[in-house]
Write an enzyme that holds these catalytic residues in place. Structure first.
Site, PDB file in Angstrom:
ATOM      1  N   CYS A  52       0.847  -1.188   0.000  1.00  0.00           N
ATOM      2  CA  CYS A  52       0.000   0.000   0.000  1.00  0.00           C
ATOM      3  C   CYS A  52       0.885   1.240   0.000  1.00  0.00           C
ATOM      4  O   CYS A  52       2.010   1.205   0.497  1.00  0.00           O
ATOM      5  CB  CYS A  52      -0.878  -0.040   1.263  1.00  0.00           C
ATOM      6  N   GLY A  53       0.377   2.331  -0.531  1.00  0.00           N
ATOM      7  CA  GLY A  53       1.115   3.584  -0.485  1.00  0.00           C
ATOM      8  C   GLY A  53       1.373   4.058   0.943  1.00  0.00           C
ATOM      9  O   GLY A  53       2.288   4.841   1.188  1.00  0.00           O
TER      10      GLY A  53
END
Length: 175
Positions: A52-53
């Site tokens: 995930c970012g």
């Protein structure tokens, strides 16, 4: 106040809040984790994902844990694959990723679902006011934070984009 309103108010007064301390789960290593062992500690619960970012928050989570672990504070991570397939790995892969990339030493639970029809019971407790006595909420994305007091009761939640070292979180831990 009429009789109907008195009945409603008395029912509201009798709502029994559930506690984090009632739960037991399996951790990433297959061992039972009894949340009652966290009595007397403030707890931050975080749903996590490796792809995930927001994954770099692991570093800040570990720094926060290192700073306050000896001051009755603990973080517990919950890998979940609910958002964009961003936690596709097995528990072995997740454990290795967390350790190798971020040196994670705070407790990490087995992979669970944090929303939808297969939502884990602990997350039902976190997201339903009828169970936590505080608020209804929805897990918006990976790295949403739930704050639990020393008695195991929900205090509130923080957005996934709120960093673990946010001033409000630090103030809550320190008070």
């Amino acid at each position: 106040m009429n009789a109907f309103m008195k009945k409603i108010n008395s029912e509201e007064m009798n709502v029994k809040k559930e506690s984090l301390h009632q739960f037991k789960m399996e951790d990433l290593y297959g061992d039972e984790f009894d949340f009652s062992q966290l009595k007397g500690k403030k707890v931050m619960l975080v749903n996590t994902a490796s792809k995930c970012g927001l994954t770099p928050q692991y570093e800040l989570l570990q720094e926060l844990f290192d700073t306050y672990k000896d001051k009755n504070f603990v973080i517990v991570g919950f890998p979940a694959n609910n958002f964009g397939g961003q936690e596709p790995g097995t528990v072995v892969e997740i454990a290795a990723f967390c350790k190798e990339n971020y040196g994670v030493t705070f407790p990490m639970m087995n992979k669970i679902s944090v929303k939808g029809d297969d939502m884990h019971d602990l997350y039902k407790f976190l997201t339903l006011a009828s169970r936590n006595g505080v608020q209804d909420s929805e897990v918006a994305w990976n790295f949403q934070k739930y704050l639990i007091d020393e008695d195991g009761y929900l205090v509130g939640s923080k957005s996934p984009r709120t960093l673990p070292n946010d001033a409000e979180i630090i103030e809550w831990i320190e008070k």
